[in-house]
Design a protein around this motif. Structure first.
Motif, PDB file in Angstrom:
ATOM      1  N   LEU A 289      34.189  56.341  53.775  1.00 23.93           N
ATOM      2  CA  LEU A 289      34.801  56.885  52.558  1.00 23.93           C
ATOM      3  C   LEU A 289      33.916  56.607  51.349  1.00 23.93           C
ATOM      4  CD1 LEU A 289      37.229  58.266  51.254  1.00 23.93           C
ATOM      5  CD2 LEU A 289      38.352  56.036  51.105  1.00 23.93           C
ATOM      6  N   MET A 290      33.338  55.413  51.300  1.00 21.98           N
ATOM      7  CA  MET A 290      32.423  55.049  50.206  1.00 21.98           C
ATOM      8  C   MET A 290      31.246  56.033  50.158  1.00 21.98           C
ATOM      9  SD  MET A 290      31.686  52.518  47.942  1.00 21.98           S
ATOM     10  CE  MET A 290      30.342  51.612  47.190  1.00 21.98           C
ATOM     11  N   ASN A 291      30.672  56.335  51.314  1.00 22.92           N
ATOM     12  CA  ASN A 291      29.527  57.242  51.362  1.00 22.92           C
ATOM     13  C   ASN A 291      29.892  58.648  50.889  1.00 22.92           C
ATOM     14  OD1 ASN A 291      27.791  55.294  52.369  1.00 22.92           O
ATOM     15  ND2 ASN A 291      28.206  55.791  54.504  1.00 22.92           N
ATOM     16  N   VAL A 292      31.074  59.117  51.280  1.00 24.05           N
ATOM     17  CA  VAL A 292      31.501  60.463  50.911  1.00 24.05           C
ATOM     18  C   VAL A 292      31.761  60.564  49.416  1.00 24.05           C
ATOM     19  CG1 VAL A 292      33.324  62.174  51.176  1.00 24.05           C
ATOM     20  CG2 VAL A 292      32.447  60.984  53.184  1.00 24.05           C
ATOM     21  N   ILE A 293      32.453  59.561  48.863  1.00 20.45           N
ATOM     22  CA  ILE A 293      32.847  59.619  47.455  1.00 20.45           C
ATOM     23  C   ILE A 293      31.672  59.350  46.519  1.00 20.45           C
ATOM     24  CG2 ILE A 293      34.356  58.602  45.699  1.00 20.45           C
ATOM     25  CD1 ILE A 293      35.738  60.337  47.821  1.00 20.45           C
TER      26      ILE A 293
ATOM     27  N   LYS B  66      28.421  59.442  47.398  1.00 23.71           N
ATOM     28  CA  LYS B  66      27.196  60.117  47.840  1.00 23.71           C
ATOM     29  C   LYS B  66      26.069  59.112  48.032  1.00 23.71           C
ATOM     30  CE  LYS B  66      28.493  64.413  45.518  1.00 23.71           C
ATOM     31  NZ  LYS B  66      28.145  65.417  44.489  1.00 23.71           N
ATOM     32  N   SER B  67      26.442  57.926  48.570  1.00 24.95           N
ATOM     33  CA  SER B  67      25.463  56.877  48.832  1.00 24.95           C
ATOM     34  C   SER B  67      25.252  56.771  50.331  1.00 24.95           C
ATOM     35  CB  SER B  67      25.945  55.550  48.250  1.00 24.95           C
ATOM     36  OG  SER B  67      27.177  55.183  48.829  1.00 24.95           O
ATOM     37  N   ASP B  68      24.515  55.769  50.746  1.00 27.85           N
ATOM     38  CA  ASP B  68      24.188  55.611  52.159  1.00 27.85           C
ATOM     39  C   ASP B  68      24.497  54.192  52.607  1.00 27.85           C
ATOM     40  OD1 ASP B  68      23.324  56.284  54.658  1.00 27.85           O
ATOM     41  OD2 ASP B  68      21.207  55.910  54.242  1.00 27.85           O
ATOM     42  N   VAL B  69      25.764  53.809  52.509  1.00 29.00           N
ATOM     43  CA  VAL B  69      26.196  52.495  52.975  1.00 29.00           C
ATOM     44  C   VAL B  69      26.291  52.521  54.490  1.00 29.00           C
ATOM     45  CG1 VAL B  69      28.057  50.783  52.885  1.00 29.00           C
ATOM     46  CG2 VAL B  69      27.477  52.095  50.843  1.00 29.00           C
ATOM     47  N   PHE B  70      25.810  51.474  55.141  1.00 28.60           N
ATOM     48  CA  PHE B  70      25.810  51.427  56.595  1.00 28.60           C
ATOM     49  C   PHE B  70      27.228  51.517  57.130  1.00 28.60           C
ATOM     50  CE2 PHE B  70      25.856  48.972  60.628  1.00 28.60           C
ATOM     51  CZ  PHE B  70      25.022  49.792  61.361  1.00 28.60           C
ATOM     52  N   ALA B  71      27.468  52.461  58.035  1.00 29.64           N
ATOM     53  CA  ALA B  71      28.787  52.633  58.648  1.00 29.64           C
ATOM     54  C   ALA B  71      28.603  52.807  60.147  1.00 29.64           C
ATOM     55  CB  ALA B  71      29.507  53.844  58.051  1.00 29.64           C
ATOM     56  N   GLU B  72      29.419  52.107  60.924  1.00 28.12           N
ATOM     57  CA  GLU B  72      29.294  52.151  62.381  1.00 28.12           C
ATOM     58  C   GLU B  72      30.658  51.855  62.988  1.00 28.12           C
ATOM     59  OE1 GLU B  72      26.431  50.092  65.810  1.00 28.12           O
ATOM     60  OE2 GLU B  72      26.745  49.114  63.890  1.00 28.12           O
ATOM     61  N   ASN B  73      30.892  52.387  64.198  1.00 31.46           N
ATOM     62  CA  ASN B  73      32.167  52.158  64.871  1.00 31.46           C
ATOM     63  C   ASN B  73      32.145  50.789  65.570  1.00 31.46           C
ATOM     64  OD1 ASN B  73      34.769  52.669  65.808  1.00 31.46           O
ATOM     65  ND2 ASN B  73      34.021  53.583  67.704  1.00 31.46           N
ATOM     66  N   LYS B  74      31.963  49.764  64.777  1.00 35.84           N
ATOM     67  CA  LYS B  74      32.018  48.390  65.258  1.00 35.84           C
ATOM     68  C   LYS B  74      32.726  47.558  64.203  1.00 35.84           C
ATOM     69  CE  LYS B  74      27.992  48.139  68.332  1.00 35.84           C
ATOM     70  NZ  LYS B  74      26.727  47.424  68.616  1.00 35.84           N
ATOM     71  N   LEU B  75      33.237  46.407  64.615  1.00 33.21           N
ATOM     72  CA  LEU B  75      33.917  45.543  63.661  1.00 33.21           C
ATOM     73  C   LEU B  75      32.905  44.890  62.736  1.00 33.21           C
ATOM     74  CD1 LEU B  75      36.507  43.861  66.049  1.00 33.21           C
ATOM     75  CD2 LEU B  75      36.797  45.874  64.624  1.00 33.21           C
ATOM     76  N   PHE B  76      33.263  44.760  61.465  1.00 35.47           N
ATOM     77  CA  PHE B  76      32.418  44.120  60.453  1.00 35.47           C
ATOM     78  C   PHE B  76      31.057  44.808  60.313  1.00 35.47           C
ATOM     79  CE2 PHE B  76      35.052  40.595  62.189  1.00 35.47           C
ATOM     80  CZ  PHE B  76      35.873  40.451  61.102  1.00 35.47           C
ATOM     81  N   ALA B  77      31.055  46.147  60.364  1.00 40.33           N
ATOM     82  CA  ALA B  77      29.791  46.867  60.167  1.00 40.33           C
ATOM     83  C   ALA B  77      29.234  46.577  58.777  1.00 40.33           C
ATOM     84  CB  ALA B  77      29.994  48.370  60.352  1.00 40.33           C
ATOM     85  N   THR B  78      30.127  46.409  57.798  1.00 38.05           N
ATOM     86  CA  THR B  78      29.721  46.080  56.435  1.00 38.05           C
ATOM     87  C   THR B  78      30.121  44.649  56.130  1.00 38.05           C
ATOM     88  OG1 THR B  78      30.042  48.350  55.728  1.00 38.05           O
ATOM     89  CG2 THR B  78      29.935  46.695  54.005  1.00 38.05           C
ATOM     90  N   LEU B  79      29.173  43.837  55.723  1.00 41.58           N
ATOM     91  CA  LEU B  79      29.459  42.447  55.391  1.00 41.58           C
ATOM     92  C   LEU B  79      29.213  42.175  53.916  1.00 41.58           C
ATOM     93  CD1 LEU B  79      30.376  39.797  56.601  1.00 41.58           C
ATOM     94  CD2 LEU B  79      28.020  39.267  57.166  1.00 41.58           C
TER      95      LEU B  79
END
Length: 405
Positions: free
Chosen positions: A215-219, A221-234
């Motif tokens: 959602l952060m990337n869409v809103i 227009k950035s490139d925050v790391f997103a992955e279908n794993k737990l704690f992808a963003t720390l």
């Protein structure tokens, strides 16, 4: 179940208990989550073991017969790791390791390992190291060889001081050093937040793996790391976002989880300053998860602990494209129709209807209903901004400023 796709993944068994406080269904939910944690850390769960008990065995967590079953399975199936769903005492960990003769981890240790893998910045690495030291301190007996220490005893211990006492002193000194380092970084980050001026701050919060970074990337227009794993963003990410002509700051924070280790809550409270100082929270929920209501409760509990439970909040129910009421056997006529059978419209008519305008249903991945989402966020941020800057006629030419006088 997660399919084994990589032979390099560590082969593990998962172990949990069924108690009065944690029934069979709850135990299964926790073990599902533990399996996802194991996969995120780089492992593959080969088998699960559960046992019904009034309370965990103080020596081996599970009973002697069950631990023997685990030992035999480990020997016959080339298992390298045994992972327990609850935190083990130092005595339990030591006893189990002697019996199973493999690496023994508990949920806390596993989460700490994932955080250590995911920490990218110096600040996050320092916080994780502090949590690891706090976890290690009461478990030092018999573990001194795991520490980085000079060989030999000259200059390392006082008169009559044993190895374990020396190790405890080393770890306590390290904890004090890390806390001082975090205080320094906290001051620097507080200055950075102060330099942002009076811009409205919006924070994304929610359970881990609910789609906050997507959602952060869409809103933004950035490139925050997103992955279908737990704690992808720390690490907390802050971006300036403009909707129509209105700028505000949007931050993406670390995801929460049930049974979150106390050490992590304590060491990462400073990271959550972005949440504490936010003007508006966007509580993102994965509505496709069968236990999303529990996830909401877990997040609200932690928000209360960091004194942010009373902030203006919009509930953002994400992943509506993945939502399905078919995860239970609907053909079983003997199964009582419960909440898990609800359609999306039926959910909206439950307690969600009381949330009213503060509940949104979107798919960040497929960009479904995002325009409604943006409009709702815009309206809320605009209201906060008008209160803060009541005479900014350039931003709000249609606002009746005479009513403000």
């Amino acid at each position: 179940m997660i399919e084994e796709k990589d032979i390099s993944l560590e082969r593990a068994v998962l172990i949990g208990v069924i108690t009065k406080e944690q029934d069979e269904e709850k135990s299964k939910e926790y073990l599902d989550e533990l399996e996802f944690l194991t996969y995120t850390a780089g492992g593959y769960a080969i088998k699960r073991f559960t046992q019904k008990m009034d309370m965990p065995n103080p020596k081996t967590f599970i009973g002697t017969g069950k631990i023997e079953d685990v030992r035999v399975f480990i020997e016959e199936n080339d298992i390298t790791t045994a992972i327990f769903d609850d935190e083990l005492s130092s005595a339990q960990e030591r006893n189990i390791s002697k019996i199973l003769n493999v690496k023994v981890l508990d949920r806390t240790n596993l989460i700490l390992d994932i955080f250590a893998q995911r920490a990218q910045t110096s600040y996050a690495r320092t916080q994780v190291e502090l949590a690891q030291c706090q976890y290690l301190l009461p478990r030092l007996r018999g573990m001194w060889t795991h520490l980085e220490r000079q060989k030999g005893g000259i200059g390392m211990r006082g008169p009559g001081e044993t190895e374990i006492e020396t190790d405890r002193r080393i770890v306590r000194d390290k904890i004090a050093l890390l806390k001082d380092r975090i205080k320094i970084i906290d001051k620097q980050m507080a200055v950075q937040r102060g330099n942002r001026g009076k811009m409205v701050r919006v924070a994304l919060v929610g359970y881990t793996n609910v789609g906050k970074s997507t959602l952060m990337n869409v809103i933004s227009k950035s490139d925050v790391f997103a992955e279908n794993k737990l704690f992808a963003t720390l690490d907390t990410t802050v971006r300036k976002v403009v909707i129509q002509n209105l700028p505000f700051l949007l931050s993406d924070t670390v995801g929460f989880i049930r049974k979150l280790p106390t050490q992590l809550v304590d060491s990462f409270k400073s990271t959550l300053d972005e949440v504490r100082e936010a003007d508006l929270l966007l509580h993102v929920v994965d509505i496709s998860h069968p236990n999303f209501e529990e996830h909401i409760a877990s997040v609200e509990k932690i928000l209360g602990e960091i004194k942010s439970g009373d902030k203006p909040t919009i509930m953002v129910f994400n992943k509506i494209d993945a939502y399905s009421a078919e995860h239970l056997d609907d053909d079983d006529l003997e199964t009582e129709r419960g909440a898990r059978h609800y359609s999306l419209d039926e959910w909206k008519s439950t307690w969600m209807s009381k949330v009213g305008n503060n509940a949104l249903f979107i798919s960040a991945l497929n960009k479904k209903n995002l325009e409604d989402f943006k409009k709702r966020v815009y309206d809320e941020v605009r209201e906060i901004h008008v209160t803060r800057f009541p005479y900014n006629q350039f931003l709000y030419p249609d606002y009746d400023y005479e009513d403000m006088e």
